[in-house]
Design an enzyme around this catalytic site. Structure first.
Site, short mmCIF file in Angstrom:
data_model
loop_
_atom_site.label_atom_id
_atom_site.label_comp_id
_atom_site.label_asym_id
_atom_site.label_seq_id
_atom_site.Cartn_x
_atom_site.Cartn_y
_atom_site.Cartn_z
N ASN A 18 -55.52 -38.63 27.60
CA ASN A 18 -54.30 -37.84 27.75
C ASN A 18 -54.23 -36.83 26.62
O ASN A 18 -55.08 -36.81 25.73
CB ASN A 18 -53.07 -38.75 27.80
CG ASN A 18 -52.91 -39.56 26.54
OD1 ASN A 18 -52.67 -39.03 25.46
ND2 ASN A 18 -53.06 -40.88 26.67
N ASP A 45 -51.85 -46.38 30.39
CA ASP A 45 -51.27 -47.54 31.08
C ASP A 45 -52.30 -48.29 31.90
O ASP A 45 -52.16 -49.48 32.15
CB ASP A 45 -50.13 -47.07 31.99
CG ASP A 45 -48.91 -46.64 31.19
OD1 ASP A 45 -48.65 -47.28 30.15
OD2 ASP A 45 -48.24 -45.67 31.57
N LYS A 101 -74.10 -44.43 34.59
CA LYS A 101 -73.44 -43.20 34.98
C LYS A 101 -73.30 -43.11 36.51
O LYS A 101 -74.27 -43.35 37.23
CB LYS A 101 -74.26 -42.01 34.47
CG LYS A 101 -73.57 -40.69 34.69
CD LYS A 101 -74.43 -39.52 34.24
CE LYS A 101 -73.75 -38.23 34.69
NZ LYS A 101 -74.66 -37.09 34.60
N PHE A 132 -41.81 -45.11 21.11
CA PHE A 132 -41.60 -43.74 21.55
C PHE A 132 -41.55 -43.75 23.07
O PHE A 132 -42.10 -44.65 23.70
CB PHE A 132 -42.73 -42.82 21.05
CG PHE A 132 -42.41 -42.18 19.71
CD1 PHE A 132 -42.28 -42.96 18.58
CD2 PHE A 132 -42.24 -40.81 19.60
CE1 PHE A 132 -41.97 -42.40 17.35
CE2 PHE A 132 -41.94 -40.22 18.38
CZ PHE A 132 -41.80 -41.01 17.26
N LYS A 186 -39.25 -53.37 26.20
CA LYS A 186 -40.28 -53.43 25.16
C LYS A 186 -39.85 -54.27 23.97
O LYS A 186 -40.62 -54.45 23.03
CB LYS A 186 -40.59 -52.01 24.66
CG LYS A 186 -40.89 -51.02 25.75
CD LYS A 186 -42.37 -50.88 25.95
CE LYS A 186 -42.68 -49.73 26.90
NZ LYS A 186 -44.12 -49.51 27.00
N1 CTP Z 1 -46.96 -48.42 24.80
C1 CTP Z 1 -47.78 -49.41 24.33
N2 CTP Z 1 -48.73 -49.93 25.15
C2 CTP Z 1 -48.88 -49.50 26.43
C3 CTP Z 1 -48.03 -48.48 26.89
C4 CTP Z 1 -47.09 -47.95 26.06
O1 CTP Z 1 -47.65 -49.82 23.18
N3 CTP Z 1 -49.82 -50.03 27.18
C5 CTP Z 1 -45.91 -47.91 23.90
C6 CTP Z 1 -46.07 -46.48 23.42
O2 CTP Z 1 -46.77 -46.42 22.21
C7 CTP Z 1 -44.63 -46.03 23.26
C8 CTP Z 1 -43.89 -46.84 24.29
O3 CTP Z 1 -44.72 -47.94 24.61
O4 CTP Z 1 -44.11 -46.40 22.01
C9 CTP Z 1 -43.51 -46.12 25.55
O5 CTP Z 1 -44.60 -45.47 26.11
P1 CTP Z 1 -44.44 -44.71 27.49
O6 CTP Z 1 -45.78 -44.22 27.91
O7 CTP Z 1 -43.32 -43.74 27.41
O8 CTP Z 1 -43.94 -45.89 28.40
P2 CTP Z 1 -44.65 -46.82 29.42
O9 CTP Z 1 -44.43 -48.20 29.03
O10 CTP Z 1 -46.07 -46.41 29.60
O11 CTP Z 1 -43.78 -46.56 30.71
P3 CTP Z 1 -43.93 -45.41 31.81
O12 CTP Z 1 -45.29 -44.77 31.62
O13 CTP Z 1 -43.81 -46.16 33.08
O14 CTP Z 1 -42.82 -44.46 31.56
#
Ligand code: CTP
Length: 396
Positions: free
Chosen positions: A211, A279, A288, A324, A342
Site C-alpha cells: 500500500n 488486512d 514465480k 490509527f 481494537k
Molecule cells: N492494524 C493492525 N493490524 C492489522 C490491521 C490494522 O495493527 N492487521 C492497525 C493499524 O495499525 C491501525 C488500526 O489497526 O492502527 C486501524 O487500521 P485500519 O486499516 O484503519 O483498520 P482495519 O482494522 O484494517 O479496518 P478496515 O480496513 O476494515 O477499515
C-alpha cells in the site's frame, strides 16, 4: 547543545579513534566535553589528542589525587548534562549492566543520576552473543539509552551489525537526549512501541501486495517520543527512511513478521500503531507465477492477524494503546467503532482520500470514548508533537 556539558567516556575498541571526530563535532556545536579515557581506550587513542580536541584535561584514573582534589569523581559524574560512552565495548556494557565499578569509567556510571547514552561498537559475533543481548536489555531496562550499531564491514573483516554509528547519527542522538527541558524528559523510563509503514505480502517470489504508506507519520511519532525521553522500539515495514536518533528500529516485511516483532517488543507502557498493515495476505506461490495457458491466476486472500487488536485486548496490554484509522468516508463513526473493536484508548483518524500518503502534512481527529477532537491540518512532525504532548498529559 550549546553550553551543555558532555562527559565522554572513550572505551577500548578499534572505533575509539572515531570518538576524536565526535569530540570535534561536539566542540563545533558549542558543547563542553569532559573526556574520560579507559585504560584500554588509551591503547587506541592518546590522552593528548583527546585533551587537545576537547580543550579540557582528560581523566584516566580513579586514583589521581591531583584531579580528585580539583573535582571528585562523584561530582564529575553529576556535573554533566549527559554521559556518552563511545565506543561502548562489550566489556564496558557488561560491567555497567552488572553494576561493577572497578575503574573510573564504571564508577562514574554507577555514581551518576545523569542520563547515559551508550554507543556500542564491537565485533558482530560479540554484539549478537546472548550475553551482550542480555546486558543491552538490562541497561535499557535501567533507563540507559543504548544505540544500535550500524551494519557493514568491520575492521576485523567480518560483516554485520557492530560498527560505530556515523558521527551525525551519534550527534542526533545526543541532541535528542539534551533537547529536553524538564517537560520534554517527561517520558523518561517509559517504553514506547511504535509500528510504521506498510507491509508487503508476497504473491510469489517476485511480487507482493502493498500500500502507499510512506511511514513518515509513524517515524515522526517515534522521534517525538524519543525526544521526550522514552525508550522507543520502532517496528517498521519496508520504507526508506532514516532511523530517528535514540530509536531502536526493527525492520519487517509482512504483517505476520510485524505481529511477531511487536509481540517480542512487549511489555511497553505506550503502544502507537501507525502502520498500514495489509488486512489480507496471499497463499504465496513457491515459484514465480507465469502467464499464458489457463488465464490469470486466482489469488486466494487469507486474513492477517490484527496487531493492534492483539495488543489492545492482550494480557500484556500497555497502559496507553493508540491506533490509527485510515478512512475514505464516515471518518469519525468508523474510527469510533475501531476503539472498542481494537481495545484502543484513542484512535487517530485521518481521511486518506485526500492525498495523505507520502505527504508532509496530515489532518487528523483524535477519537476517544469521550468524543472526537479535530486537530486541524498540520505537518506530520506537528501532529507527532501534539500526540506526544497528549500522551505525557495522560500518563502524568
Ligand atoms: N492494524 C493492525 N493490524 C492489522 C490491521 C490494522 O495493527 N492487521 C492497525 C493499524 O495499525 C491501525 C488500526 O489497526 O492502527 C486501524 O487500521 P485500519 O486499516 O484503519 O483498520 P482495519 O482494522 O484494517 O479496518 P478496515 O480496513 O476494515 O477499515
Amino acid at each position: 547543545m550549546h553550553g551543555r556539558t558532555i562527559l565522554l567516556i572513550v572505551g577500548g575498541g578499534i572505533a575509539a579513534f572515531k570518538a576524536l571526530e565526535l569530540v570535534r563535532a561536539l566542540r563545533r556545536a558549542g558543547a563542553h566535553v569532559t573526556p574520560v579515557l579507559t585504560e584500554n581506550g588509551a591503547r587506541f587513542v592518546t590522552a593528548l589528542s583527546l585533551s587537545a580536541l576537547a580543550e579540557a584535561p582528560v581523566r584516566q584514573s580513579l586514583w589521581d589525587l591531583e584531579a580528585e582534589a580539583t573535582m571528585g569523581h562523584i561530582q564529575l559524574s553529576r556535573a554533566a548534562d549527559l554521559i556518552v560512552v563511545c565506543p561502548a565495548t562489550a566489556n564496558l556494557l557488561a560491567r555497567a549492566a552488572a553494576g561493577i565499578a572497578d575503574d573510573l569509567a564504571t564508577t562514574l556510571l554507577l555514581a551518576t543520576d545523569t542520563p547515559v547514552l551508550m554507543v556500542p561498537a564491537m565485533n558482530v559475533r560479540m554484539w549478537q552473543h546472548a550475553a551482550t543481548r542480555r546486558n543491552v536489555a538490562t541497561l535499557r531496562g535501567d533507563g540507559v539509552t543504548v544505540l544500535d550499531p550500524d551494519e557493514g564491514e568491520m575492521a576485523c573483516g567480518e560483516y554485520g551489525p557492530g560498527r560505530l554509528p556515523e558521527t551525525e547519527a551519534i550527534l542526533a542522538a545526543i541532541a535528542a537526549q539534551l533537547a529536553p527541558t524538564q517537560a520534554a524528559r517527561a517520558l523518561a523510563g517509559r517504553h514506547a512501541l511504535v509500528t510504521a509503514g506498510p507491509t508487503h505480502e508476497a504473491i510469489d517470489p517476485v511480487r507482493f501486495i502493498g500500500n502507499h504508506s510512506s511511514g513518515k507519520q509513524g517515524f515522526a511519532i517515534a522521534a517525538a517520543l524519543a525526544a521526550a525521553g522514552a525508550r522507543v522500539t520502532l517496528v517498521a515495514g519496508p520504507v526508506h527512511l532514516p532511523t530517528p536518533g535514540g530509536v531502536t528500529r526493527i525492520d519487517v516485511v509482512s504483517a505476520r513478521e510485524m505481529a511477531a516483532a511487536v509481540d517480542a517488543a512487549l511489555p511497553a507502557d505506550i503502544a502507537v500503531m501507525v502502520a498500514a498493515v495489509a488486512d489480507w495476505r496471499v497463499e504465496a506461490a513457491p515459484a514465480k507465477l507465469k502467464k499464458g495457458g489457463a488465464g490469470p491466476p486466482a489469488l486466494t486472500l487469507v486474513e492477517n492477524p490484527d496487531i493492534l487488536a492483539a495488543v489492545g485486548h492482550g494480557p500484556r496490554r500497555p497502559r496507553l494503546v493508540i491506533g490509527f484509522a485510515a478512512e475514505t468516508g464516515d471518518l469519525i463513526a468508523n474510527a469510533a467503532a475501531k476503539l472498542a473493536k481494537k481495545g484502543a484508548d484513542w484512535i487517530i483518524a485521518n481521511d486518506v482520500s485526500a492525498g495523505v500518503f507520502g505527504a508532509e502534512s496530515n489532518h487528523v481527529h483524535r477519537v476517544t470514548a469521550a468524543g472526537a477532537e479535530d486537530w486541524g491540518p498540520a505537518a506530520k512532525d506537528a501532529v507527532a508533537a501534539r500526540l506526544v504532548d497528549a500522551i505525557v498529559e495522560t500518563l502524568k
